[in-house]
Write a protein that holds these residues in place. Structure first.
Motif, PDB file in Angstrom:
ATOM      1  N   ARG A  92       0.817  -1.222   0.000  1.00 36.52           N
ATOM      2  CA  ARG A  92       0.000   0.000   0.000  1.00 36.52           C
ATOM      3  C   ARG A  92       0.849   1.271   0.000  1.00 36.52           C
ATOM      4  O   ARG A  92       0.387   2.335   0.389  1.00 36.52           O
ATOM      5  N   ALA A  93       2.100   1.174  -0.450  1.00 35.59           N
ATOM      6  CA  ALA A  93       2.988   2.347  -0.409  1.00 35.59           C
ATOM      7  C   ALA A  93       3.352   2.812  -1.810  1.00 35.59           C
ATOM      8  O   ALA A  93       3.433   2.028  -2.748  1.00 35.59           O
ATOM      9  N   ARG A  94       3.568   4.113  -1.918  1.00 35.63           N
ATOM     10  CA  ARG A  94       4.092   4.720  -3.141  1.00 35.63           C
ATOM     11  C   ARG A  94       5.293   5.579  -2.741  1.00 35.63           C
ATOM     12  O   ARG A  94       5.302   6.201  -1.676  1.00 35.63           O
ATOM     13  N   VAL A  95       6.276   5.641  -3.632  1.00 42.86           N
ATOM     14  CA  VAL A  95       7.499   6.405  -3.363  1.00 42.86           C
ATOM     15  C   VAL A  95       7.466   7.712  -4.145  1.00 42.86           C
ATOM     16  O   VAL A  95       7.170   7.718  -5.341  1.00 42.86           O
ATOM     17  N   VAL A  96       7.785   8.797  -3.476  1.00 38.59           N
ATOM     18  CA  VAL A  96       7.922  10.095  -4.150  1.00 38.59           C
ATOM     19  C   VAL A  96       9.180  10.774  -3.625  1.00 38.59           C
ATOM     20  O   VAL A  96       9.575  10.574  -2.476  1.00 38.59           O
ATOM     21  N   SER A  97       9.797  11.559  -4.464  1.00 40.48           N
ATOM     22  CA  SER A  97      10.972  12.310  -4.025  1.00 40.48           C
ATOM     23  C   SER A  97      10.732  13.812  -4.042  1.00 40.48           C
ATOM     24  O   SER A  97      11.506  14.575  -3.463  1.00 40.48           O
ATOM     25  N   ARG A  98       9.646  14.228  -4.697  1.00 40.29           N
ATOM     26  CA  ARG A  98       9.321  15.663  -4.800  1.00 40.29           C
ATOM     27  C   ARG A  98       7.810  15.792  -4.984  1.00 40.29           C
ATOM     28  O   ARG A  98       7.134  14.828  -5.360  1.00 40.29           O
ATOM     29  N   PRO A  99       7.257  16.966  -4.732  1.00 40.76           N
ATOM     30  CA  PRO A  99       5.797  17.134  -4.832  1.00 40.76           C
ATOM     31  C   PRO A  99       5.237  16.739  -6.190  1.00 40.76           C
ATOM     32  O   PRO A  99       4.134  16.176  -6.263  1.00 40.76           O
ATOM     33  N   GLU A 100       5.969  16.999  -7.273  1.00 37.45           N
ATOM     34  CA  GLU A 100       5.469  16.694  -8.614  1.00 37.45           C
ATOM     35  C   GLU A 100       5.207  15.204  -8.803  1.00 37.45           C
ATOM     36  O   GLU A 100       4.377  14.814  -9.632  1.00 37.45           O
ATOM     37  N   ASP A 101       5.887  14.356  -8.048  1.00 43.47           N
ATOM     38  CA  ASP A 101       5.699  12.909  -8.171  1.00 43.47           C
ATOM     39  C   ASP A 101       4.314  12.466  -7.708  1.00 43.47           C
ATOM     40  O   ASP A 101       3.873  11.359  -8.027  1.00 43.47           O
ATOM     41  N   LEU A 102       3.625  13.321  -6.957  1.00 44.68           N
ATOM     42  CA  LEU A 102       2.286  12.979  -6.477  1.00 44.68           C
ATOM     43  C   LEU A 102       1.231  13.105  -7.578  1.00 44.68           C
ATOM     44  O   LEU A 102       0.127  12.582  -7.434  1.00 44.68           O
ATOM     45  N   ASP A 103       1.585  13.756  -8.670  1.00 45.85           N
ATOM     46  CA  ASP A 103       0.592  14.017  -9.718  1.00 45.85           C
ATOM     47  C   ASP A 103       0.022  12.740 -10.314  1.00 45.85           C
ATOM     48  O   ASP A 103      -1.137  12.703 -10.718  1.00 45.85           O
ATOM     49  N   GLY A 104       0.811  11.702 -10.382  1.00 41.46           N
ATOM     50  CA  GLY A 104       0.330  10.462 -10.977  1.00 41.46           C
ATOM     51  C   GLY A 104      -0.250   9.482  -9.983  1.00 41.46           C
ATOM     52  O   GLY A 104      -0.491   8.313 -10.325  1.00 41.46           O
ATOM     53  N   ILE A 105      -0.475   9.916  -8.760  1.00 44.03           N
ATOM     54  CA  ILE A 105      -0.963   9.028  -7.704  1.00 44.03           C
ATOM     55  C   ILE A 105      -2.393   9.415  -7.312  1.00 44.03           C
ATOM     56  O   ILE A 105      -2.669  10.583  -7.028  1.00 44.03           O
ATOM     57  N   GLU A 106      -3.271   8.443  -7.295  1.00 39.62           N
ATOM     58  CA  GLU A 106      -4.630   8.685  -6.825  1.00 39.62           C
ATOM     59  C   GLU A 106      -4.629   8.571  -5.304  1.00 39.62           C
ATOM     60  O   GLU A 106      -4.565   7.471  -4.742  1.00 39.62           O
ATOM     61  N   LEU A 107      -4.676   9.702  -4.649  1.00 39.09           N
ATOM     62  CA  LEU A 107      -4.563   9.730  -3.194  1.00 39.09           C
ATOM     63  C   LEU A 107      -5.875   9.345  -2.533  1.00 39.09           C
ATOM     64  O   LEU A 107      -6.961   9.742  -2.981  1.00 39.09           O
TER      65      LEU A 107
END
Length: 287
Positions: free
Chosen positions: A138-153
């Motif tokens: 159930r985890a997703r990896v991001v390194s910067r805010p822009e990486d959240l754009d492709g994630i359905e939160l």
């Protein structure tokens, strides 16, 4: 007047790395042979080579460790790897950094409480892969805010962070999550040793004419120290060994700063400082 060398107030091996090295070196003389580390014990090629000379060699996977003992690297692994190693009859020496285990526990807790887990870190990094293995998928990896754009939160989001990340990186991602999610629960799992080394490097770089950062190029925390120093506007050189130093770097420098990543032993820092002294004619009053 001869230039002066100053080593950052916090530099070099942290507790977790020192513990891993101690465990590996003791295993060489006491654990069932052969003794292999599962992947590089730490991200420092020189140290990996030194361990090999002491009889602790490297296996990239369990298939390369068919007998004897296996040392789990400081970055940790997914739980199934340790289970598999024991099922194969291997003696397991778990050198996972205790601070990394704290991230594992936080990830498990947040997932069990129903949070979608966001891991702030470098995708593909061994530590991050280990964290992901404790998140029940159930985890997703991001390194910067822009990486959240492709994630359905989801509505409830939990956050942990790779131990060697910067606080700025964590804050930036959390700020974006707070804008987009209903509930955000953050566990700041950045290691205090990382924060101390980054702060000390930043302070010294602001005063120095040139900075030398000592440590493996495959070390995320060492690369971040070099980035922090360079962002101060000071000429910065990242080296793995003293042989890479060049006299031209220190021309007209009054203060030469030295720092090192958390996987850099004190002896490697000492060798770098001694070489800088020879090349620049500097004195070292703070070692």
């Amino acid at each position: 007047m001869a230039p002066r060398i100053e080593v950052a107030a916090h530099a070099g091996v942290c507790y977790g790395v020192e513990r891993a090295l101690d465990l590996a070196e003791k295993a060489a003389g006491t654990a069932p042979a052969p003794v292999r580390t599962l992947g590089p014990l730490i991200h420092n090629p020189l140290v990996v080579a030194e361990l090999a000379e002491r009889g602790v060699t490297l296996a990239e996977s369990l298939d390369g460790a068919d007998a004897g003992s296996v040392v789990i690297r400081a970055h940790g692994v997914v739980p199934e790897v340790i289970e598999d190693a024991r099922a194969r009859g291997l003696s397991v020496i778990d050198a996972t950094c205790p601070y990394v285990k704290r991230v594992h526990a936080a990830a498990e807790r947040l997932v069990s409480q129903g949070f979608q887990l966001i891991v702030v870190g470098e995708g593909g990094h061994p530590e991050v892969e280990g964290i992901m293995g404790h998140a029940d998928g159930r985890a997703r990896v991001v390194s910067r805010p822009e990486d959240l754009d492709g994630i359905e939160l989801e509505r409830r989001v939990g956050v942990v962070v790779q131990t060697t990340q910067t606080l700025d990186a964590l804050d930036a991602v959390v700020a974006e999550l707070l804008r987009r999610a209903d509930e955000v629960h953050v566990v700041n799992t950045i290691c205090s040793a990382t924060q101390e080394r980054q702060a000390a490097a930043r302070e010294l770089a602001a005063r120095a004419d040139v900075m030398v950062v000592v440590g493996g190029r495959n070390s995320g925390n060492t690369r971040r120290l070099a980035q922090i120093c360079a962002e101060s506007g000071t000429a910065t050189h990242h080296i793995e060994s003293a042989d890479e130093l060049r006299t031209a770097w220190f021309t007209d420098a009054a203060l030469i700063g030295v720092t090192a990543g958390a996987s850099t032993p004190a002896a490697h820092i000492e060798r770098a400082v001694a070489a800088i002294e020879r090349l620049s004619g500097a004195s070292d009053g703070t070692r």
